[in-house]
Design an enzyme around this catalytic site. Structure first.
Site: not given
Length: 503
Positions: A56, A86, A198, A280, A283, A329, A413
């Site tokens: 792959y 990409h 990646n 608060y 405090r 990844f 994915e």
């Protein structure tokens, strides 16, 4: 090369990154790292020669195209096509400080010899880092799952002479920059494009940057909160160590100790009080600020692990003679950490705005809206509005991004982290926290003018004197945007030692 920091496989800490980035320290690869990279690449080359089976990302397509076998003559083209296709980022341009961290973290991830890149490729990334050549990267485009694909494509394109870079304050063609330095474009080999794209370096770099700012702002929240406590004529008893020993959360103990130290010697904190309790927001500073500190420690641990990891795919194990396609990844650990960080830091702005609200409310012998002649003057009425608006925005930004997912790559994915969205939300939120704390400082400084001749502690008074050189007392209504802007710049420009903010 004496002044260069050596990149090794040893743990890279946030403190070291802070020094490297903001003191402009150059880097070099250690002999160990060089050996790791060369041995891994040689192994991969031999593996491809001896094995015609699909592996792959090395001799196959990507994502849902994983089952498409690629001819050996097209392996280089495959990697270049991957980077070009990409690079689909859009939106705002990522700041150079964060891109510089991205470069550093990508180099660090490749140094373990699990990615199959050429030494020449890593050396070119080092050259970019050392020469302040910052690829133009865009905020939007990553799902935080198959690594930060789109942002890392933009980060890597200049290696092959594509895309654009920042250099000496200008955006320039990567091709022209390579020519300027007499560098040939990298001739990518099998697996290299995937190794570069990646990874979680977009998320991780944002995480490092946001954490560095968060630790500083956590410290300043304690300091500015102490000023507000004194300005409000608050009580020191809630910060007594005895209170916190019986509920010993580390952050709570640390915050109470800091406030006691900041206020040591203050005439205001030591004067007799007419009230037995404070609201608060004063405090409970140790409990609220302290919980944020404990969150920061968790997030720091997560990101320290991540930046010292291999996060591309597939991973190459030379000694074991294995190439394994996995999922390192995937940004889920980072997405959850970002969401936790966003909530915790949002609370610092939330409680800060409440202290500002108390200071302008005309209580404890302070004038309404901290100005003479209220009515004729609106004084500090609207800075509190501004802080309230920002705090509300932070509540929206703090909504967890990690609870979302969307299917991509044709169903391959099918679960994503949305960690990149969490990263950019965290960055915006942190700048908002800085603005809210600046408004609190602006109000606290004004309130303390009305406490004179009594003074706060020597340490805080010295801090105030520096601030008041930038922003003077408001006697009557004036253009307050400029005062707030100066206060934000003052906070940004403060230098706080690593030992102070991390300990």
């Amino acid at each position: 090369m004496m002044n260069h920091h050596e990149i090794t496989t040893n743990t890279l800490s946030l403190e070291t990154i802070n020094t490297l980035i903001f003191e402009n320290v150059k880097i070099k690869l250690s002999e160990e790292v060089i050996t790791n990279i060369v041995n891994c690449r040689n192994y991969l080359d031999e593996k491809i020669k001896a094995n015609d089976n699909p592996i792959y990302g090395i001799n196959t397509g990507f994502g849902s195209l994983y089952n498409v076998k690629i001819d050996s003559n097209n392996l280089r083209k495959l990697q270049e096509n991957l980077m070009l296709s990409h690079a689909c980022g859009t939106g705002d341009v990522v700041s150079n400080d964060i891109v510089k961290i991205m470069l550093l973290l990508k180099i660090k991830s490749l140094c373990y010899g699990r990615s199959g890149v050429q030494l020449e490729t890593v050396n070119r990334l080092v050259d970019f880092y050392n020469n302040d050549i910052f690829p133009v990267v865009y905020e939007q485009g990553s799902l935080g799952a198959s690594g930060d694909l789109a942002p890392l494509a933009h980060l890597s394109l200049p290696l092959i002479g594509e895309g654009e870079v920042w250099y000496k304050g200008e955006v320039q063609s990567s091709k022209l920059i390579l020519e300027k330095f007499n560098w040939e474009p990298i001739q990518l080999k099998s697996k290299e494009g995937l190794a570069l794209l990646n990874g979680t370096q977009f998320m991780s770099a944002h995480g490092v940057y946001v954490l560095l700012k968060s630790y500083k702002l956590s410290y300043l929240a304690d300091l500015i909160g102490s000023l507000s406590l004194d300005a409000y004529d608050g009580r020191i008893e809630p910060f007594d160590e005895l209170v916190h020993i019986v509920r010993p959360h580390n952050g709570q103990l640390k915050t109470a100790e800091r406030v006691r130290t900041f206020l040591e010697g203050s005439q205001l904190i030591n004067q007799k009080k007419q009230h037995v309790q404070d609201p608060y927001s004063f405090r409970c500073i140790p409990q609220v600020h302290g919980a944020t500190k404990d969150t920061l420690e968790f997030v720091k641990k997560t990101f320290t692990t991540e930046i010292n990891s291999v996060t591309d795919n597939p991973n190459i194990f030379v000694n074991e003679d294995k190439i394994i396609s996995g999922g390192n990844f995937h940004g889920q650990p980072l997405a959850l950490a970002f969401d936790y960080l966003k909530i915790a830091m949002s609370e610092l702005s939330n409680i800060s705005e409440r202290r500002t609200f108390q200071l302008v409310s005309g209580l404890r012998n302070l004038p309404t809206f901290l100005v003479d002649n209220p009515g004729l003057n609106s004084g500090f009425m609207i800075p509190q509005y501004t802080a309230a608006s920002i705090v509300s925005s932070n509540k929206q930004l703090a909504t967890p991004a990690s609870i979302d997912s969307i299917v991509s790559s044709n169903g391959q994915e099918d679960h994503v982290s949305m960690g990149a969205n969490a990263a950019t939300q965290a960055l915006r939120l942190i700048y908002n926290v800085e603005r809210v704390l600046a408004i609190e400082l602006y109000n606290a400084s004004q309130a303390l003018f009305f406490r004179e001749p009594l003074k706060t502690s020597g340490f805080l008074n010295s801090f105030l004197e520096s601030y008041r050189k930038e922003v003077s007392m408001v006697h009557e209504d004036r253009f307050m945007h400029e005062d707030i802007d100066c206060t934000i710049k003052f906070i940004k420009g403060l230098s706080v030692d690593n030992e102070v903010i991390f300990n």
